[in-house]
Design a protein around this motif. Structure first.
Motif, PDB file in Angstrom:
ATOM      1  N   ALA A   1       0.622  -2.049  -0.652  1.00 18.46           N
ATOM      2  CA  ALA A   1       0.634  -2.470   0.642  1.00 18.46           C
ATOM      3  C   ALA A   1       0.585  -1.538   1.661  1.00 18.46           C
ATOM      4  O   ALA A   1       1.775  -0.836   1.843  1.00 18.46           O
TER       5      ALA A   1
ATOM      6  N   THR B   1     -10.574   3.554  -5.826  1.00 17.00           N
ATOM      7  CA  THR B   1      -9.389   2.792  -6.251  1.00 17.00           C
ATOM      8  C   THR B   1      -8.950   2.817  -7.478  1.00 17.00           C
ATOM      9  O   THR B   1      -8.049   2.077  -7.598  1.00 17.00           O
TER      10      THR B   1
ATOM     11  N   LYS C   1      -4.178  -8.131  -9.762  1.00 16.53           N
ATOM     12  CA  LYS C   1      -3.731  -7.319  -8.479  1.00 16.53           C
ATOM     13  C   LYS C   1      -4.605  -6.416  -7.991  1.00 16.53           C
ATOM     14  O   LYS C   1      -4.540  -5.971  -6.979  1.00 16.53           O
TER      15      LYS C   1
ATOM     16  N   TYR D   1      -6.424  -7.136  -4.626  1.00 19.97           N
ATOM     17  CA  TYR D   1      -5.575  -7.332  -3.401  1.00 19.97           C
ATOM     18  C   TYR D   1      -5.164  -5.807  -3.044  1.00 19.97           C
ATOM     19  O   TYR D   1      -4.370  -5.715  -2.265  1.00 19.97           O
TER      20      TYR D   1
ATOM     21  N   LYS E   1      -5.314  -2.389  -0.998  1.00 19.76           N
ATOM     22  CA  LYS E   1      -5.899  -2.145   0.320  1.00 19.76           C
ATOM     23  C   LYS E   1      -6.536  -0.688   0.462  1.00 19.76           C
ATOM     24  O   LYS E   1      -6.164   0.320  -0.356  1.00 19.76           O
TER      25      LYS E   1
ATOM     26  N   GLU F   1      -6.782  -3.205   5.155  1.00 18.47           N
ATOM     27  CA  GLU F   1      -7.217  -4.456   4.603  1.00 18.47           C
ATOM     28  C   GLU F   1      -7.555  -4.430   3.124  1.00 18.47           C
ATOM     29  O   GLU F   1      -7.573  -3.457   2.679  1.00 18.47           O
ATOM     30  N   GLU F   2      -7.380  -5.632   2.553  1.00 21.06           N
ATOM     31  CA  GLU F   2      -7.733  -5.820   1.182  1.00 21.06           C
ATOM     32  C   GLU F   2      -9.213  -5.520   0.938  1.00 21.06           C
ATOM     33  O   GLU F   2      -9.922  -5.639   1.815  1.00 21.06           O
TER      34      GLU F   2
ATOM     35  N   HIS G   1      -8.849 -11.867   3.558  1.00 20.58           N
ATOM     36  CA  HIS G   1      -9.749 -11.636   2.283  1.00 20.58           C
ATOM     37  C   HIS G   1      -9.790 -12.567   1.186  1.00 20.58           C
ATOM     38  O   HIS G   1      -8.636 -13.177   1.127  1.00 20.58           O
TER      39      HIS G   1
ATOM     40  N   ASP H   1      -8.289 -13.874  -5.695  1.00 22.94           N
ATOM     41  CA  ASP H   1      -9.016 -13.246  -6.894  1.00 22.94           C
ATOM     42  C   ASP H   1      -9.805 -14.159  -7.639  1.00 22.94           C
ATOM     43  O   ASP H   1     -10.895 -13.839  -8.261  1.00 22.94           O
TER      44      ASP H   1
END
Length: 206
Positions: A2, A88, A143, A146, A148, A153-154, A172, A175
């Motif tokens: 987060a 990511t 997860k 989710y 960011k 933002e996600e 957003h 899942d």
């Protein structure tokens, strides 16, 4: 994660996601790949079904995916690329199988809950999405959706008709809204004119 970006670089999308008109344009990716040839460039493509507004898990609305006698419905096909491993790091969230490799087509990544609902315990396994066969090559933890991005933002697609009115265009989807396919497959399935929603660029040695 987060508020903590998972890479150092640029995150490109329209302001407030174009208030729903999020498409970046057909030549955007070509320009970025030419300009930043030494960077990891991760395009993200969204293809919504006719049902974009809020749904609840288990409702039979959207794209149908099936395996043997089991089926699920999702409102979004989410196109991602092999480059995400340098941005990511989805491979860190895989429960089983692998992430996309360059040139992959006709494959899909499913979440742990989707695998359970489809009766899939191991991959690879063939599933059918809207009458077309895809090979499920990975099962990923929810997860991941989710995470960011650098602005906080996600990374998942945006919510239409969400819990807040008027829509702030920063909420957003959960899942269970998405199946993850190679971005070029999603473009070929109909996302070519309204699909490219964002691009993340991770610089080497940044």
């Amino acid at each position: 994660t987060a508020g903590n970006p998972v890479y150092n670089g640029l995150y490109i999308h329209r302001s407030r996601w174009g208030q729903g008109n999020y498409y970046l344009g057909v030549h955007t990716l070509d320009v970025l790949q030419s300009r930043f040839s030494d960077a990891a460039i991760a395009p993200r493509v969204w293809l919504y079904s006719a049902y974009r507004t809020t749904i609840v898990a288990g409702v039979n609305i959207g794209f149908r995916a099936s395996h043997k006698n089991n089926s699920i419905h999702v409102p979004i096909l989410w196109g991602l690329s092999a480059a995400e491993v340098n941005v990511t790091h989805p491979e860190m969230f895989l429960k089983e199988g692998r992430w996309f490799m360059p040139g992959d087509t006709g494959v899909v990544i499913i979440t742990t809950d989707q695998a359970k609902r489809l009766g899939i315990t191991h991959v690879p396994e063939t599933i059918t999405i809207e009458n077309t066969e895809f090979l499920a090559i990975g099962i990923i933890q929810e997860k991941y959706l989710y995470l960011k991005d650098v602005e906080g933002e996600e990374i998942a697609p945006i919510m239409y008709g969400g819990p807040v009115s008027p829509n702030p265009w920063n909420i957003h989807v959960p899942d269970y809204y998405c199946l993850i396919l190679p971005y070029k497959d999603v473009l070929n399935l109909g996302g070519v004119w309204n699909g490219l929603a964002s691009v993340s660029i991770a610089f080497k040695n940044a």
